[in-house]
Design a protein around this motif. Structure first.
Motif, PDB file in Angstrom:
ATOM      1  N   UNK A  72       0.799  -1.206   0.000  1.00 48.48           N
ATOM      2  CA  UNK A  72       0.000   0.000   0.000  1.00 48.48           C
ATOM      3  C   UNK A  72       0.833   1.258   0.000  1.00 48.48           C
ATOM      4  N   UNK A  73       0.235   2.343   0.492  1.00 46.82           N
ATOM      5  CA  UNK A  73       0.896   3.639   0.464  1.00 46.82           C
ATOM      6  C   UNK A  73       0.230   4.571   1.454  1.00 46.82           C
ATOM      7  N   UNK A  74       1.060   5.300   2.200  1.00 48.03           N
ATOM      8  CA  UNK A  74       0.580   6.300   3.148  1.00 48.03           C
ATOM      9  C   UNK A  74      -0.449   5.722   4.113  1.00 48.03           C
ATOM     10  N   UNK A  77      -3.455   0.289   3.252  1.00 50.37           N
ATOM     11  CA  UNK A  77      -2.703  -0.906   2.874  1.00 50.37           C
ATOM     12  C   UNK A  77      -3.644  -2.096   2.771  1.00 50.37           C
ATOM     13  N   UNK A  78      -3.205  -3.070   1.989  1.00 53.04           N
ATOM     14  CA  UNK A  78      -3.835  -4.378   1.972  1.00 53.04           C
ATOM     15  C   UNK A  78      -2.828  -5.349   2.569  1.00 53.04           C
ATOM     16  N   UNK A  79      -3.262  -6.188   3.494  1.00 51.95           N
ATOM     17  CA  UNK A  79      -2.340  -7.094   4.181  1.00 51.95           C
ATOM     18  C   UNK A  79      -2.795  -8.537   4.046  1.00 51.95           C
ATOM     19  N   UNK A 107      -5.823 -14.623   6.548  1.00 54.98           N
ATOM     20  CA  UNK A 107      -6.676 -13.444   6.453  1.00 54.98           C
ATOM     21  C   UNK A 107      -6.099 -12.434   5.469  1.00 54.98           C
ATOM     22  N   UNK A 108      -6.959 -11.883   4.608  1.00 54.30           N
ATOM     23  CA  UNK A 108      -6.640 -10.712   3.805  1.00 54.30           C
ATOM     24  C   UNK A 108      -7.448  -9.533   4.320  1.00 54.30           C
ATOM     25  N   UNK A 109      -6.804  -8.362   4.545  1.00 54.43           N
ATOM     26  CA  UNK A 109      -7.491  -7.232   5.168  1.00 54.43           C
ATOM     27  C   UNK A 109      -7.179  -5.922   4.471  1.00 54.43           C
ATOM     28  N   UNK A 110      -8.166  -5.020   4.481  1.00 52.55           N
ATOM     29  CA  UNK A 110      -7.964  -3.633   4.089  1.00 52.55           C
ATOM     30  C   UNK A 110      -7.755  -2.823   5.371  1.00 52.55           C
ATOM     31  N   UNK A 111      -6.672  -2.033   5.389  1.00 57.24           N
ATOM     32  CA  UNK A 111      -6.283  -1.303   6.595  1.00 57.24           C
ATOM     33  C   UNK A 111      -6.206   0.192   6.293  1.00 57.24           C
ATOM     34  N   UNK A 112      -6.757   0.997   7.194  1.00 52.40           N
ATOM     35  CA  UNK A 112      -6.865   2.426   6.942  1.00 52.40           C
ATOM     36  C   UNK A 112      -6.208   3.232   8.054  1.00 52.40           C
ATOM     37  N   UNK A 113      -5.594   4.363   7.638  1.00 51.28           N
ATOM     38  CA  UNK A 113      -4.949   5.307   8.554  1.00 51.28           C
ATOM     39  C   UNK A 113      -3.919   4.605   9.440  1.00 51.28           C
ATOM     40  N   UNK A 114      -4.036   4.734  10.756  1.00 49.18           N
ATOM     41  CA  UNK A 114      -3.010   4.173  11.625  1.00 49.18           C
ATOM     42  C   UNK A 114      -2.880   2.666  11.546  1.00 49.18           C
ATOM     43  N   UNK A 115      -3.946   1.973  11.158  1.00 50.54           N
ATOM     44  CA  UNK A 115      -3.889   0.518  11.064  1.00 50.54           C
ATOM     45  C   UNK A 115      -3.114   0.039   9.849  1.00 50.54           C
ATOM     46  N   UNK A 116      -2.784   0.946   8.917  1.00 50.15           N
ATOM     47  CA  UNK A 116      -2.077   0.554   7.700  1.00 50.15           C
ATOM     48  C   UNK A 116      -0.616   0.221   7.956  1.00 50.15           C
ATOM     49  N   UNK A 125      -6.921   4.171  13.560  1.00 51.37           N
ATOM     50  CA  UNK A 125      -7.215   3.524  12.294  1.00 51.37           C
ATOM     51  C   UNK A 125      -8.111   2.323  12.495  1.00 51.37           C
ATOM     52  N   UNK A 126      -8.506   1.725  11.393  1.00 49.69           N
ATOM     53  CA  UNK A 126      -9.357   0.542  11.478  1.00 49.69           C
ATOM     54  C   UNK A 126      -9.045  -0.403  10.324  1.00 49.69           C
ATOM     55  N   UNK A 127      -9.546  -1.616  10.447  1.00 45.14           N
ATOM     56  CA  UNK A 127      -9.243  -2.680   9.493  1.00 45.14           C
ATOM     57  C   UNK A 127     -10.446  -3.575   9.329  1.00 45.14           C
TER      58      UNK A 127
END
Length: 217
Positions: A72-74, A77-79, A107-116, A125-127
């Motif tokens: 991902x970036x900034x 992210x995808x994990x 597990x595959x996850x989409x992660x946003x803000x601090x969780x990235x 952040x959240x995921x």
């Protein structure tokens, strides 16, 4: 091989790798590990014809660890991650059969803000994600009474969804999330539930920014 313990279907792998490649194509790569401390676990074995209690739970000594990759970036992210977890004190409250529970999620996850783990700043952040999890109850010490009755406790799969929220510590690549993970299997009526705290460490991001604190993610 137990019919309940089959490898994930090819389309699950293709879906995870496709999403990961999409993020890699325009972003950056991270690698590290994840650890969980589950506050509560509960697993329900597949239906059988033995009329014995199928569910086991645990609230103490539940730990897991495994590798994790980020693309991902900034602030996004995808994990992809996998862990092996152990509930050392888990048992069936309907009738004691043995001890211990094992879970192995993919597990595959989409992660946003601090969780990235790729954010430039300290922020919440959240995921959200999903995948498949293999579970086993009565991992050790299955009582002779049930062994003689032919009771088996093999690994069984559940399809899982997971959501979490917490805080990420910017360029350090570290994030802490509270999470809920629920799993089900429509054909066998098996289920799983994990509630706890997850600790993510993006080692590559940590190493990069520890050496060069002014580097941009």
């Amino acid at each position: 091989m137990n019919t309940y313990f089959q490898p994930p279907k090819l389309r699950i792998y293709l879906f995870i790798f496709f999403l990961g490649f999409t993020q890699w194509a325009y972003g950056q790569f991270g690698a590290g590990f994840t650890m969980n401390t589950d506050i509560y676990q509960r697993y329900t074995n597949p239906m059988d014809n033995q009329n014995e209690g199928r569910s086991s739970g645990s609230t103490l000594l539940n730990f897991s660890i495994g590798p994790k990759l980020w693309f991902g970036k900034n602030n996004f992210s995808f994990s992809v991650e996998s862990q092996i977890g152990m509930g050392f004190t888990g048992y069936d409250t309907d009738g004691y059969k043995g001890m211990g529970m094992i879970n192995v999620p993919i597990i595959g996850s989409f992660n946003f803000n601090g969780a990235s783990t790729l954010s430039k700043d300290n922020k919440p952040g959240f995921s959200i994600g999903g995948g498949i999890q293999y579970n086993k109850t009565e991992a050790y010490g299955l009582r002779d009474k049930y062994v003689n009755q032919g009771l088996k406790r093999d690994f069984f799969p559940t399809y899982i969804i997971q959501a979490g929220g917490g805080f990420g510590f910017g360029p350090s690549g570290v994030a802490f999330l509270g999470f809920v993970r629920y799993g089900f299997h429509p054909d066998t009526e098996a289920s799983s539930l994990n509630i706890g705290i997850q600790y993510d460490i993006n080692y590559l991001a940590f190493r990069k920014n520890f050496k060069n604190p002014n580097s941009a993610l």
